[in-house]
Scaffold this motif. Structure first.
Motif, PDB file in Angstrom:
ATOM      1  N   GLN A 104      86.728  46.586  64.826  1.00  0.00           N
ATOM      2  CA  GLN A 104      87.809  46.913  63.893  1.00  0.00           C
ATOM      3  C   GLN A 104      88.726  45.723  63.617  1.00  0.00           C
ATOM      4  N   PHE A 127      83.761  51.524  62.262  1.00  0.00           N
ATOM      5  CA  PHE A 127      84.576  50.522  62.935  1.00  0.00           C
ATOM      6  C   PHE A 127      85.023  51.081  64.276  1.00  0.00           C
ATOM      7  N   GLU A 336      95.849  50.673  58.338  1.00  0.00           N
ATOM      8  CA  GLU A 336      94.846  49.756  58.874  1.00  0.00           C
ATOM      9  C   GLU A 336      95.503  48.528  59.490  1.00  0.00           C
TER      10      GLU A 336
END
Length: 368
Positions: A104, A127, A336
């Motif tokens: 990730q 991920f 994210e």
């Protein structure tokens, strides 16, 4: 030939066998000529190497093999950028319907290649936190369609050292392939192929080229997979120009010298920053990432850096800084960014080859 028109087109050429250049010549040509139809036909029968520079060129071939030799891998192929090299590598392993499992905390551009573009090819990407083996293994168990594990030897921007032993154990147990982006470490620091990776990619734009004047990529590894990747490079137009390959090889000649100085400077910079910011430095490589205290104005800090340039890249001979929140990881959603830890206060510094005293004095001035 008698006319100036014809003579000016058909310029003089030298027989290559009579010339012994100290440096590999630049084959700046889009195509190669043949003396007869029989010689042309021989190329298609496997008796020749060069036809058209998109399919192969001596300079791009030399770059691929040079990096393969540095990584102690059997074969390599050049590509137009690091992203192109990664894409060619992925497509040498997976096809529509297959899955990829990636760390990730990979580089933002790679994250978007995986997340946004592969889905258009029918490839699903997961991920995971690659520092948590159980999380990786859980996905491998739930999704047997995973054919490739992808990570970076030193991740961008928080410089986590990938646990190659873990990945290769998972590779052997679950029958997947492993691909590593070795851009930050370079073969000076780490050789993932020797540690068990099937494929190793480089943004040769960075440390291999080394002078911020070229954009190129290289993929090395298992000979069969590189053979497939070569076809992807050709068929998708991911090829590198001869001049870019020539420049990258010229840069590689000083790779070890540059990395020795840049790594030493990075270590000194990390020590200097320890009592001023939160610092990430794994003890190897030439990148230092740090997070300014919330009380500091990040814009003011950048404005006081003087000759230390603000750039969206890294690895030149000059010391530079970049702003992941606004460049490499800009397109990530707020969620994210938070998940991987990219805040507005995070800065990535690329140590150059300048005198360390000068670098530290300039950084000290920026802290005020």
């Amino acid at each position: 030939m008698t006319s100036i028109e014809t003579k000016s087109v058909h310029t003089a050429t030298m027989k290559e066998r009579t010339i012994q250049s100290k440096v590999m010549p630049l084959y700046q040509t889009s195509a190669f000529s043949f003396s007869s139809l029989e010689e042309l036909e021989g190329y298609y029968e496997g008796n020749g190497t060069y036809l058209y520079s998109r399919t192969a060129n001596p300079n791009t071939d030399a770059l691929g093999q040079t990096v393969a030799d540095l990584e102690q891998a059997p074969k390599g192929v050049s590509a137009s950028s690091g992203t192109s090299a990664i894409l060619a590598g992925i497509l040498s392993v997976v096809k529509s319907g297959d899955h990829v499992l990636a760390a990730q905390d990979v580089y933002g551009g790679t994250f978007h290649l995986l997340k946004e573009e592969l889905v258009l090819m029918g490839i699903q990407v997961h991920f995971a936190d690659f520092s948590d083996r159980s999380e990786i293994e859980g996905i491998l168990i739930d999704f047997p369609e995973v054919k490739l594990l992808f990570s970076e030897s030193i991740t961008n921007p928080f410089l986590r050292l990938e646990n190659m032993e873990n990945l290769c154990q998972l590779k052997d147990h679950y029958g997947v392939r492993v691909m590593i982006d070795n851009t930050f470490a370079t073969p000076y620091t780490m050789t993932p192929y020797l540690l068990g990776a099937d494929l190793v990619a480089h943004s040769a734009t960075k440390y291999l080229g080394g002078h911020s004047d070229v954009t190129s990529g290289v993929l090395v590894g298992d000979a069969d997979l590189i053979g497939i990747a070569e076809k992807r490079v050709v068929n998708l137009g991911l090829n590198l120009s001869p001049f870019e390959a020539w420049l990258t090889i010229r840069g590689i000649k000083t790779l070890a010298l540059r990395m020795k100085t840049q790594t030493a400077n990075a270590g000194a910079i990390a020590n200097f920053l320890t009592d001023k910011a939160r610092v990430w430095y794994p003890g190897v490589g030439a990148i230092v990432s740090f997070e300014l205290p919330e009380t500091m104005d990040v814009s003011k800090f950048f404005s006081l850096l003087g000759w230390i340039k603000i750039v969206p890249t890294l690895a030149g001979v000059e010391t530079t800084v970049s702003y992941p929140y606004g460049t490499s990881h800009r397109a990530l959603s707020a969620e994210e960014k938070e998940k991987v830890g990219v805040t507005r206060q995070v800065i990535r510094l690329s140590a150059g080859i300048e005198g360390i005293k000068d670098i530290l004095e300039q950084l000290d001035a920026a802290f005020g």
